[in-house]
Enzyme design. Structure first.
Site, PDB file in Angstrom:
ATOM      1  N   LYS A  94       0.858  -1.189   0.000  1.00 26.28           N
ATOM      2  CA  LYS A  94       0.000   0.000   0.000  1.00 26.28           C
ATOM      3  C   LYS A  94       0.886   1.228   0.000  1.00 26.28           C
ATOM      4  O   LYS A  94       1.825   1.315   0.783  1.00 26.28           O
ATOM      5  CB  LYS A  94      -0.881  -0.014   1.276  1.00 26.28           C
ATOM      6  CG  LYS A  94      -1.801   1.190   1.394  1.00 26.28           C
ATOM      7  CD  LYS A  94      -3.092   0.971   0.653  1.00 26.28           C
ATOM      8  CE  LYS A  94      -3.864   2.253   0.393  1.00 26.28           C
ATOM      9  NZ  LYS A  94      -3.433   2.963  -0.838  1.00 26.28           N
ATOM     10  N   GLN A 115       7.184   3.793   3.949  1.00 31.93           N
ATOM     11  CA  GLN A 115       5.767   3.463   3.959  1.00 31.93           C
ATOM     12  C   GLN A 115       5.503   2.186   4.766  1.00 31.93           C
ATOM     13  O   GLN A 115       4.480   2.052   5.424  1.00 31.93           O
ATOM     14  CB  GLN A 115       5.274   3.289   2.517  1.00 31.93           C
ATOM     15  CG  GLN A 115       3.774   3.333   2.353  1.00 31.93           C
ATOM     16  CD  GLN A 115       3.222   4.752   2.274  1.00 31.93           C
ATOM     17  OE1 GLN A 115       3.790   5.596   1.589  1.00 31.93           O
ATOM     18  NE2 GLN A 115       2.140   5.029   2.955  1.00 31.93           N
ATOM     19  N   LYS A 118       5.428   3.266   8.341  1.00 25.19           N
ATOM     20  CA  LYS A 118       4.267   4.145   8.544  1.00 25.19           C
ATOM     21  C   LYS A 118       2.980   3.329   8.603  1.00 25.19           C
ATOM     22  O   LYS A 118       2.161   3.480   9.502  1.00 25.19           O
ATOM     23  CB  LYS A 118       4.204   5.142   7.378  1.00 25.19           C
ATOM     24  CG  LYS A 118       3.124   6.188   7.522  1.00 25.19           C
ATOM     25  CD  LYS A 118       2.806   6.930   6.221  1.00 25.19           C
ATOM     26  CE  LYS A 118       3.983   7.471   5.486  1.00 25.19           C
ATOM     27  NZ  LYS A 118       3.597   8.490   4.480  1.00 25.19           N
ATOM     28  N   LYS A 130       5.339   1.771  -3.109  1.00 22.90           N
ATOM     29  CA  LYS A 130       5.298   3.132  -3.676  1.00 22.90           C
ATOM     30  C   LYS A 130       5.552   3.029  -5.164  1.00 22.90           C
ATOM     31  O   LYS A 130       6.267   2.139  -5.622  1.00 22.90           O
ATOM     32  CB  LYS A 130       6.384   4.003  -3.042  1.00 22.90           C
ATOM     33  CG  LYS A 130       6.104   5.489  -3.134  1.00 22.90           C
ATOM     34  CD  LYS A 130       5.226   5.923  -1.994  1.00 22.90           C
ATOM     35  CE  LYS A 130       4.866   7.373  -2.046  1.00 22.90           C
ATOM     36  NZ  LYS A 130       4.231   7.817  -0.800  1.00 22.90           N
ATOM     37  N   GLY A 169      -2.701   8.316  -4.268  1.00 20.81           N
ATOM     38  CA  GLY A 169      -2.038   9.522  -4.774  1.00 20.81           C
ATOM     39  C   GLY A 169      -0.782   9.864  -3.988  1.00 20.81           C
ATOM     40  O   GLY A 169      -0.488   9.271  -2.959  1.00 20.81           O
ATOM     41  N   ASP A 170      -0.048  10.819  -4.490  1.00 21.95           N
ATOM     42  CA  ASP A 170       1.109  11.400  -3.821  1.00 21.95           C
ATOM     43  C   ASP A 170       1.375  12.696  -4.598  1.00 21.95           C
ATOM     44  O   ASP A 170       0.477  13.200  -5.297  1.00 21.95           O
ATOM     45  CB  ASP A 170       2.313  10.434  -3.847  1.00 21.95           C
ATOM     46  CG  ASP A 170       3.389  10.807  -2.832  1.00 21.95           C
ATOM     47  OD1 ASP A 170       3.225  10.515  -1.645  1.00 21.95           O
ATOM     48  OD2 ASP A 170       4.400  11.412  -3.228  1.00 21.95           O
ATOM     49  N   THR A 213      -4.397  13.590   5.455  1.00 22.40           N
ATOM     50  CA  THR A 213      -2.950  13.736   5.710  1.00 22.40           C
ATOM     51  C   THR A 213      -2.658  15.044   6.446  1.00 22.40           C
ATOM     52  O   THR A 213      -1.946  15.062   7.463  1.00 22.40           O
ATOM     53  CB  THR A 213      -2.149  13.676   4.396  1.00 22.40           C
ATOM     54  OG1 THR A 213      -2.638  12.600   3.604  1.00 22.40           O
ATOM     55  CG2 THR A 213      -0.670  13.475   4.651  1.00 22.40           C
ATOM     56  N   ASN A 244      -2.455  19.433  -1.492  1.00 23.33           N
ATOM     57  CA  ASN A 244      -3.484  18.838  -0.659  1.00 23.33           C
ATOM     58  C   ASN A 244      -3.076  18.773   0.821  1.00 23.33           C
ATOM     59  O   ASN A 244      -3.854  19.111   1.706  1.00 23.33           O
ATOM     60  CB  ASN A 244      -3.787  17.439  -1.202  1.00 23.33           C
ATOM     61  CG  ASN A 244      -4.876  16.761  -0.436  1.00 23.33           C
ATOM     62  OD1 ASN A 244      -5.936  17.336  -0.250  1.00 23.33           O
ATOM     63  ND2 ASN A 244      -4.607  15.573   0.051  1.00 23.33           N
ATOM     64  N   SER A 382      -6.883   5.862   3.873  1.00 26.31           N
ATOM     65  CA  SER A 382      -6.877   4.971   2.701  1.00 26.31           C
ATOM     66  C   SER A 382      -7.231   3.547   3.127  1.00 26.31           C
ATOM     67  O   SER A 382      -7.976   2.849   2.447  1.00 26.31           O
ATOM     68  CB  SER A 382      -5.480   4.940   2.052  1.00 26.31           C
ATOM     69  OG  SER A 382      -5.329   5.996   1.145  1.00 26.31           O
TER      70      SER A 382
HETATM   71  N1  GLU Z   1       1.148   9.041  -0.556  1.00 24.68           N
HETATM   72  C1  GLU Z   1       0.600   9.031   0.769  1.00 24.68           C
HETATM   73  C2  GLU Z   1       1.681   8.677   1.778  1.00 24.68           C
HETATM   74  O1  GLU Z   1       2.819   9.038   1.583  1.00 24.68           O
HETATM   75  C3  GLU Z   1      -0.643   8.176   0.884  1.00 24.68           C
HETATM   76  C4  GLU Z   1      -0.492   6.728   0.543  1.00 24.68           C
HETATM   77  C5  GLU Z   1      -1.802   5.969   0.502  1.00 24.68           C
HETATM   78  O2  GLU Z   1      -2.844   6.523   0.841  1.00 24.68           O
HETATM   79  O3  GLU Z   1      -1.734   4.799   0.135  1.00 24.68           O
HETATM   80  O4  GLU Z   1       1.453   8.096   2.807  1.00 24.68           O
END
Ligand code: GLU
Length: 450
Positions: A94, A115, A118, A130, A169-170, A213, A244, A382
């Site tokens: 994810k 990630q 996190k 990612k 997204g990112d 976020t 965002n 998410s």
């Molecule tokens: N890009 C965001 C992050 O850095 C969200 C990732 C997601 O929602 O999967 O955590």
């Protein structure tokens, strides 16, 4: 006794550097984590023997592919796309997709590694991944962005799925791009399923995901302040970015009675000593998502504000929220924030502060919330979008807002559990690294050598 028992941090990092030549961002991210994990593992030989950290720092796979598309002038353009699937020990891969000219394999590997920790910290069942491409959406027409997204998904679709890998997204990938990619996935597979998050409300997106976020980064800050008997109210804040994350962080600071002084983009920053009110934030959101303009235009609209080249960290404030990109706050800038009396730093972006900058905050005993903890609210919601899609229901924004508040409090709690120092100071980096590591490591231990 296994040879790996004797490997120290320096030897480990030398190995990482040797195996990943030139990948500076990835090496930096692994180094930051390894410092804390080596200390934590000192008396835990089983992790060493199973080479757990070494395995975590080697992505499960890196998929690289060609993305061809035709621009409005009928030129054929060739870009490179990637998906880094770092670790799926505790759930499907994810993590977001980034479209930006600075995207390289190193950047995506660092982001997928971060990630993993996190997502573990959120407590939800999500692994780390990612993706992205070195495509610059700036100045491109809608039709060009659509063709690029469709071409990107024409390869990506075979590597993802609601139980395999769920992108979002990112930077450079918002609602518009998610819509184009979801449409193409649905066309190619003839399946409607929750394969992407950050979708529009009309087609399975979750309430609160756009806000999550930025709001989450402020909730994390609020938790840090509360832990020391303080609050956001009455405090000034410097924020970088104007996308965002930054605009929603600004919104929440304002709602809680704080005053936001700055926002920025790659051209420079605006300083508004009167404070960036909700009305002004709404104007910036429109500027960035509909007009796709530059932040410098703010000073033509609102008198009293000034535009400056560079980054906003020289502006004196009580709170700082880096919400733009990696390595946007260096040692000198951290010193300047500390010199101006900053009390708390909460990262809306991923790894915005350099390792040297982090050291400055720690030495000065400033409350410092690293991105992997502070900005986890986005991926957490998410995760809730995935749950809603699986159950084919939608929860309302009130319920999701409460869940986000609880999730951020939970993440703060995990950080203090492992990061509390003598004298009351909390090392949130250490807390986040150890708590994030432990869950993934223990799952990996259960699987044996795979
Ligand atoms: N890009 C965001 C992050 O850095 C969200 C990732 C997601 O929602 O999967 O955590």
């Amino acid at each position: 006794m296994a040879v790996s028992d004797h490997v120290d941090l320096e030897t480990f990092m030398a190995g990482v550097a040797k195996r990943n030549p030139g990948q500076t961002e990835f090496i930096q991210a692994v180094h930051e984590v390894a410092q804390d994990i080596f200390e934590f593992m000192e008396d835990k030989v089983h992790y060493h023997e199973a080479q757990i950290l070494r395995r975590m720092a080697e992505p499960d796979r890196v998929i690289s592919f060609r993305v061809c598309w035709e621009d409005d002038n009928h030129n054929i353009r060739v870009q490179r796309g990637w998906r880094v699937q770092n670790n799926n020990a505790i759930g499907p891969y994810k993590g977001g997709i980034r479209f930006h000219p600075s995207v390289t394999e190193s950047v995506l590997k660092f982001l997928a590694f971060e990630q993993t920790f996190k997502n573990s910290l959120t407590g939800l069942p999500m692994g780390g991944g990612k993706g992205g491409a070195n495509f610059n959406p700036k100045g491109k027409s809608d039709a060009e962005v659509m063709r690029f997204c469709q071409s990107f998904m024409s390869e990506l679709y075979r590597h993802i799925g609601p139980n395999t890998d769920v992108p979002a997204g990112d930077i450079g990938v918002g609602g518009r791009e998610i819509g184009y990619m979801f449409g193409q996935y649905k066309r190619l597979t003839n399946r409607w399923e929750g394969v992407l998050t950050g979708k529009g409300q009309e087609y399975g997106g979750s309430e609160m995901r756009p806000e999550a976020t930025g709001y989450g980064a402020v909730y994390f800050l609020q938790n840090m302040l509360k832990h020391q008997g303080m609050d956001v109210e009455g405090h000034t804040a410097v924020i970088s970015g104007s996308g965002n994350v930054a605009t929603h962080a600004a919104e929440k600071i304002t709602q809680l009675g704080g005053k936001v002084l700055t926002l920025s983009d790659s051209g420079g920053f605006i300083h508004d000593p009167d404070g960036i009110s909700q009305e002004k934030i709404d104007w910036v959101k429109h500027l960035k998502t509909v007009k796709r303009g530059r932040i410098s235009e703010y000073v033509d609209e609102f008198s009293g504000a000034t535009f400056h080249e560079g980054r906003p960290w020289g502006v004196a404030a009580d709170l700082a929220l880096p919400c733009a990109t990696q390595n946007e706050l260096n040692e000198g800038e951290a010193k300047s924030l500390v010199g101006n009396g900053v009390k708390g730093v909460s990262e809306g972006a991923n790894m915005p502060t350099t390792l040297e900058g982090v050291k400055v905050f720690h030495d000065a005993k400033i409350m410092y919330g690293p991105g992997k903890a502070a900005n986890a609210g986005g991926v957490a919601v998410s995760g809730l979008e995935m749950s809603q899609n699986s159950e084919r229901i939608s929860w309302n924004s009130e319920r999701l807002g409460d869940m986000l508040t609880d999730l951020m409090e939970g993440i703060h709690g995990k950080c203090t559990e492992y990061g509390q120092q003598e004298g009351g100071y909390v090392d949130y980096v250490k807390g986040a690294n150890i708590a994030g590591f432990k869950k993934v490591a223990d799952a990996m231990m259960a699987f044996g050598v795979v």
